[in-house]
Motif scaffolding. Structure first.
Motif, mmCIF file in Angstrom:
data_model
loop_
_atom_site.group_PDB
_atom_site.id
_atom_site.type_symbol
_atom_site.label_atom_id
_atom_site.label_comp_id
_atom_site.label_asym_id
_atom_site.label_seq_id
_atom_site.Cartn_x
_atom_site.Cartn_y
_atom_site.Cartn_z
ATOM 1 N N GLY A 100 0.922 -1.394 -0.667
ATOM 2 C CA GLY A 100 -0.358 0.029 0.207
ATOM 3 C C GLY A 100 0.905 1.262 0.110
ATOM 4 O O GLY A 100 2.341 0.947 -0.412
ATOM 5 N N GLN A 101 0.083 1.987 0.385
ATOM 6 C CA GLN A 101 0.827 3.732 0.403
ATOM 7 C C GLN A 101 0.090 4.810 0.953
ATOM 8 O O GLN A 101 -1.300 4.734 1.434
ATOM 9 N N LEU A 102 0.866 5.539 1.992
ATOM 10 C CA LEU A 102 0.160 6.988 2.398
ATOM 11 C C LEU A 102 0.603 8.564 2.506
ATOM 12 O O LEU A 102 1.605 7.927 1.164
ATOM 13 N N PHE A 103 -0.604 8.685 2.086
ATOM 14 C CA PHE A 103 -0.562 10.256 1.714
ATOM 15 C C PHE A 103 -1.119 11.298 2.552
ATOM 16 O O PHE A 103 -1.715 11.062 3.664
ATOM 17 N N ALA A 104 0.337 11.962 2.700
ATOM 18 C CA ALA A 104 -0.376 13.808 3.284
ATOM 19 C C ALA A 104 -0.164 14.921 2.691
ATOM 20 O O ALA A 104 0.715 14.389 1.791
ATOM 21 N N SER A 105 -1.893 15.786 2.700
ATOM 22 C CA SER A 105 -1.422 17.097 2.122
ATOM 23 C C SER A 105 -1.777 17.858 2.812
ATOM 24 O O SER A 105 -2.795 17.688 3.404
ATOM 25 N N VAL A 106 -1.349 19.247 2.044
ATOM 26 C CA VAL A 106 -1.869 20.459 2.728
ATOM 27 C C VAL A 106 -1.679 21.321 1.775
ATOM 28 O O VAL A 106 -0.653 21.375 0.555
ATOM 29 N N ALA A 107 -3.522 22.469 1.262
ATOM 30 C CA ALA A 107 -3.251 22.255 0.210
ATOM 31 C C ALA A 107 -4.316 23.974 0.414
ATOM 32 O O ALA A 107 -5.396 23.767 1.164
ATOM 33 N N ARG A 108 -4.066 24.863 -0.292
ATOM 34 C CA ARG A 108 -5.052 25.947 -0.063
ATOM 35 C C ARG A 108 -5.593 26.095 -1.608
ATOM 36 O O ARG A 108 -5.421 25.718 -2.115
#
Length: 687
Positions: free
Chosen positions: A440-448
């Motif tokens: 599998g894979q893990l994602f993290a994001s922050v976006a305006r």
């Protein structure tokens, strides 16, 4: 047409990288190309996660139920009042829009089809022509815009390599439904073409609910030498649709098939012609650099007699989208831009239906004549870099500039309301991280992100441009995990997110067809999304594939004061707290599939005060399909289904904060179809 200097800069910079790359003798490998199904390429950039529906999922609920299809995706909710009345919300964004879909970007293949005011019309495209629907939730798309709702990409079916066939599918069903789809597809090494004609007619579930549509879709691809490719696309839809409109609670509960009395007396309807034409040229330079450039034209001719007036509007739009991709400093970059301009002309006329002896609408004197010139520029860039073998990061930046130029063509002198509104540029950065696991894979994001105000929000009820309205702005935080277990037969996806939005856009209704827009406070959108798919053989011939999508919406007003009323802390209007889509497919070899699907939607707050809510509901759909190769050249396909098996009376769409005029009850509810049946026959001839 003036080209923005920012766009020139973004298009010129990749030539610098290309020139630098030419000095190297080494060969840089291309970045990975992810395919969804049958050669359809995933449209998101780099490590941006997205959700996808493929053909088998789109066929579970028949050829017309686009709401049940889209609502299989967690976090995405399509409210459908009729075939021509659809509204999509993603993570609660867009829930305050009364009619239509805004606050997201819609793409058809590689071409943006959202208009200059930010509205998208998904009913302009036939579900049977789609090979995949890809959804980016929230503003993290960067190269697909940074709208707070996200982006939806409609991908057409691609011809199978090396094949030529003619296929026809015919469906009939409840409410005198007849649908026919005739397709010719041809593919060879350097060329393919697909030409599809579709026709649909139905009387509809309710009074004044008839719908008739004709559509033509042409797509073609030609290789230009060893490095170039030219894609052509033309889509035209023409339809006329009766408008039964919304009902008050009493009529909705006692007689959901009726139309609103005023709309029925006026025989209200809409007639639409949508046209989209585009050319895309793709070129692979020496080294890693690639470019894809699209030019396109959109056209809408809309005529809508309503009880209070008749609306006549035409929109002409032109656009350019160019994207460069390549390798730089050990990573992958994307650099590009979109330029879109449209001219929106609209006017209203008296509707003299009350003088027409029961024969419906008739056009009277002109009441208004307006034009609006709208332009949007989106410039974007991303850079993805592998920090370790398993850990990668991607940064992105999107710059949007939007301008509205309103012209009053009806009033002269002091009564003229012409005005121009140029919004401040919005800069939207993003950061995404991905960690690769063994399974599998893990994602993290922050976006305006941001949302532009629509036409009704930029004008006062008197038709004057509102100088105080500004764009919604927000920041989204997201954690997501994708897992493939049990030899990839079990797929799990879990996402938690938090999005804070300020300068909330509110369209307040002050008349039967009058609204005023304003910025009113802040909202907090937080939630949990779970999806699971499992495929298990239960015998040598049978395979059982259960699926589930769960959405938890914990959305609320953080700071929302409307006059003397303080709604701070209340749940966000128009959003169900929980939704579940589940079911299973039981397949017999590759020939036969029996499907059962279930949709649960929680109650929906209908007023900002939370004084009234729609009822929660559960809907069950069933379908079956069988395919057999009759001869070497002929293939036969049979399908049948029942939607809303238990004949549940529920609201397929709702209006929030509805107001009753002249002592009448407010009309909140659009009844969904009752129990309905369909069946189809498909024939394909392989040349």
């Amino acid at each position: 047409m003036k080209i923005s200097p920012f766009l020139c800069f973004f298009l010129a910079v990749p030539w610098f990288f290309f020139a630098q790359d030419q000095k190297k003798d080494s060969i840089t490998p291309l970045s990975e190309v992810v395919l969804i199904e049958n050669g359809i390429e995933k449209r998101t950039t780099g490590i941006t996660p997205s959700s996808t529906l493929v053909t088998a999922q789109m066929e579970r609920n028949g050829p017309l139920d686009i709401a049940a299809t889209i609502n299989q995706i967690s976090g995405v909710y399509l409210l459908s009042g009729a075939l021509n009345t659809n509204r999509i919300t993603i993570r609660g964004v867009g829930a305050r829009t009364l009619y239509g879909t805004d606050k997201l970007r819609l793409y058809f293949n590689n071409i943006p089809v959202t208009n200059g005011a930010g509205f998208s019309v998904i009913e302009a495209y036939d579900l049977e022509n789609m090979g995949a629907i890809e959804v980016v939730k929230g503003p993290k798309g960067t190269a697909l815009g940074t709208n707070l709702g996200g982006a939806i990409i409609l991908n057409t079916k691609a011809p199978e390599a090396g094949s030529t066939f003619l296929a026809n599918s015919t469906s009939i069903g409840s409410y005198q439904m007849f649908k026919n789809n005739l397709a010719f597809r041809h593919s060879e090494n350097d060329f393919n073409i697909s030409l599809v004609y579709n026709h649909l007619e139905t009387e509809g579930y309710r009074q004044n609910n008839a719908f008739e549509r004709d559509g033509l879709l042409l797509t073609s691809s030609v290789k230009m030498g060893s490095r170039g490719k030219l894609d052509l696309m033309f889509n035209m839809i023409y339809y006329t649709a009766g408008i039964p409109s919304s009902l008050n609670q009493t009529n909705f509960e006692q007689n959901p098939t009726m139309a609103d009395a005023n709309w029925l007396a006026a025989k209200g309807y809409e007639a639409n012609t949508y046209t989209l034409a585009g050319i895309t040229y793709s070129y692979r330079f020496k080294g890693s650099l690639r470019n894809s450039t699209s030019v396109f034209h959109t056209y809408l001719d809309h005529y809508e007699p309503r009880p209070f007036n008749i609306l006549d509007e035409i929109t002409n739009g032109f656009g350019l989208r160019s994207v460069f991709k390549g390798n730089l400093l050990g990573g992958n970059f994307t650099l590009g831009g979109e330029l879109y301009k449209d001219e929106y002309s609209w006017g209203t006329f008296e509707n003299l239906y009350e003088e027409n002896e029961g024969n419906g609408s008739i056009q009277g004197d002109r009441l208004s004549d307006n034009k609006e010139f709208r332009s949007q520029v989106n410039l974007f860039g991303t850079f993805e870099l592998g920090l370790t073998e398993d850990f990668s990061a991607q940064v992105g930046m999107n710059l949007n500039k939007t301008t509205y130029d309103f012209r009053d063509m009806f009033n002269a002198g002091e009564g003229n309301r012409s005005a121009r509104r140029s919004f401040s540029p919005i800069l939207s950065p993003s950061l995404k991280l991905r960690y690769q696991l063994q399974e599998g894979q893990l994602f993290a994001s922050v976006a305006r992100g941001f949302s532009n105000p629509g036409l009704e929000e930029t004008l006062t009820p008197e038709g004057v441009v509102n100088p105080d309205i500004s764009q919604e702005k927000g920041v989204s935080y997201e954690l997501e995990g994708e897992f493939w277990l049990l030899d990839q037969s079990l797929q799990l996806n879990a996402t938690v997110y938090l999005m804070r939005i300020k300068d909330l856009l509110v369209a307040q209704r002050v008349g039967e067809d009058q609204y005023i827009g304003r910025n009113a406070g802040k909202t907090r959108h937080q939630g949990l999304e779970l999806e699971a798919k499992y495929s298990v053989p239960i015998s040598t011939m049978f395979t059982l594939s259960p699926f589930m999508a769960y959405t938890l919406n914990d959305h609320s007003f953080v700071d929302f004061v409307d006059g003397d009323d303080d709604y701070s802390g209340n749940p966000l209007t128009g959003v169900p707290k929980q939704r579940i889509s589940s079911g299973f497919d039981l397949a017999y070899g590759n020939d036969a599939v029996l499907s059962l699907s279930h949709q649960y939607v929680d109650d929906i707050p209908l007023t900002d005060a939370n004084s009234l809510s729609s009822d929660a509901y559960t809907v069950i759909n069933m379908s079956a399909k069988y395919t057999v190769q009759v001869t070497d050249h002929f293939k036969l396909r049979l399908n049948a289904g029942v939607n809303n098996v238990f004949d549940t009376n529920y609201a397929g769409s709702v209006l929030i904060n509805a107001v009753g005029f002249g002592g009448s009850q407010p009309r909140y509810f659009y009844p969904a179809n009752g129990r309905n049946y369909y069946g189809g026959l498909g024939l394909a001839y392989m040349f």
